[in-house]
Design a protein around this motif. Structure first.
Motif, PDB file in Angstrom:
ATOM      1  N   VAL A 230      19.493  47.685 -65.903  1.00 28.35           N
ATOM      2  CA  VAL A 230      18.055  47.437 -66.058  1.00 28.35           C
ATOM      3  C   VAL A 230      17.367  48.687 -66.609  1.00 28.35           C
ATOM      4  N   LYS A 234      15.370  48.675 -70.091  1.00 29.25           N
ATOM      5  CA  LYS A 234      13.925  48.970 -70.125  1.00 29.25           C
ATOM      6  C   LYS A 234      13.644  50.239 -70.934  1.00 29.25           C
ATOM      7  N   SER A 239      12.682  51.047 -63.868  1.00 28.41           N
ATOM      8  CA  SER A 239      13.913  50.432 -63.357  1.00 28.41           C
ATOM      9  C   SER A 239      13.587  49.017 -62.881  1.00 28.41           C
TER      10      SER A 239
END
Ligand code: NAI
Length: 334
Positions: A230, A234, A239
């Motif tokens: 993640v 991103k 996170s």
């Protein structure tokens, strides 16, 4: 007349018992906002207090329009804002703190988040010492011992009421397994033990519906380092927030269910634990049965295979250092 007033009183006492104020500290953040929304949708929550160093009232105004019965109020760090947000809370969640950027470990967050969590724990110890405290801020392996030390220093530490939220590891494990096996994740109950970072996260596939997965190195890596997927995706913007909000809301709901009398509610979570205390590991995540007072019973690890034994060994080494780091921080920076 008498009977009517008795009835009224009884009705009042039944509903009074189920009044549950839940406080979110860091409510305007990436996790805090969706977590607050999910708590607003939970009928067990009757009052929602949303605190942040900035933006609490805005998030509260927005969420308060959702048409469920609970009241919602936002708080700012005015002289009494934090204390008012905490007063009377049954459950306090702490998602306040900075998240990771690509290339960072959770331990890299220690310098910033340790003091944020310490200060919020001080406030909670003063204004809501009986609340169940759910720590989401990373590094959980260290921030939970920090809260314990703060509570001890204030003379209000109750190990049954302090939890590091490791639910996301359990959520991820069940989802990843269901993808491999083409099953419904609700049927995949994977116990995840240890801590909440990298090799301290130990899924026990040998105890699951699919013991064959114990040799699946790729799956193990995804469960231990799923957060990194993640963070990378991103690309600098933070996170896990949405899946974490779901996991935090689930943990809070489990505590409320248990406090309202439901039996057999079990959530793996990071608590003060006797399981590896003799090896100096005073906090450990394992299956925890919840009750009205928080931790009701810490279940034994159960049978693990040779592979998992090795993973537990690696976990304990790191975990011990992470816990000691939190304890030392409070001793040196009270
Ligand atoms: P974010 O930066 O989006 O939000 C953090 C919020 O905390 C901000 O609104 C900020 O204003 C607030 N804040 C900072 N200091 C504060 C203080 N002293 N009092 C009250 N509020 C304060 O970060 P995000 O993405 O919401 O992550 C929060 C934390 O949760 C991070 O430490 C992250 O590593 C952790 N996390 C934990 C997970 C777990 O499984 N336990 C999973 C994902 C993230």
């Amino acid at each position: 007349m008498f009977a009517a007033s008795m009835l009224q009183r009884r009705a009042f006492s039944v509903s009074a018992r189920n009044l549950s104020k839940v406080t979110v500290l860091g409510a305007a953040g990436g996790i805090g906002q969706p977590l607050s929304l999910l708590l607003k949708l939970n009928p067990r929550v009757t009052e929602l207090a949303l605190y942040d160093i900035r933006g609490g009232p805005g998030v509260a105004a927005d969420i308060s329009h959702v048409n469920t019965k609970s009241s919602v109020k936002g708080y700012e760090p005015s002289p009494t804002g934090l204390a008012s947000a905490l007063k009377g809370a049954e459950v306090v969640l702490i998602p306040a703190g900075v998240p990771r950027k690509p290339g960072m470990s959770r331990d890299d967050l220690f310098n910033t988040n340790a003091s944020i969590v310490r200060d919020l724990a001080k406030a909670a110890a003063e204004s809501a010492p009986d609340a169940k405290l759910l720590v989401i801020a990373n590094p959980v392996n260290s921030t939970v011992p920090i809260c314990a030390e703060v509570y001890k220093s204030k003379g209000v530490y109750n190990p049954k009421k302090l939890f590091g939220v490791t639910t996301l590891d359990v959520v991820r494990a069940s989802r990843f397994v269901s993808e491999i096996k083409d099953t419904d994740p609700k049927d995949e109950n994977i116990t995840v033990i240890g801590g909440h970072s990298g090799v301290t996260i130990v899924p026990l596939f040998s105890q699951s519906n699919h013991p064959d997965l114990t040799n699946n190195a790729e799956l193990l890596k995804r469960v231990q380092f799923g957060g990194d997927e993640v963070v990378q995706a991103k690309d600098g913007a933070g996170s896990a927030t949405l899946s974490m909000a779901m996991a935090g809301a689930r943990m809070a709901d489990s505590l409320l269910r248990a406090s309202q009398g439901e039996k057999g509610v079990i959530e793996p979570s990071f608590v003060e634990s006797p399981l590896y205390k003799d090896q100096g590991v005073t906090f450990f995540s394992s299956k925890v049965e919840l009750g009205p007072n928080g931790v009701e019973q810490i279940h034994p690890i159960g049978k693990v295979d040779a592979n998992e034994e090795k993973l537990i060994e690696a976990c304990l080494g790191d975990l011990k250092k992470n816990i000691e780091k939190g304890v030392k921080f409070v001793a040196e920076n009270p």
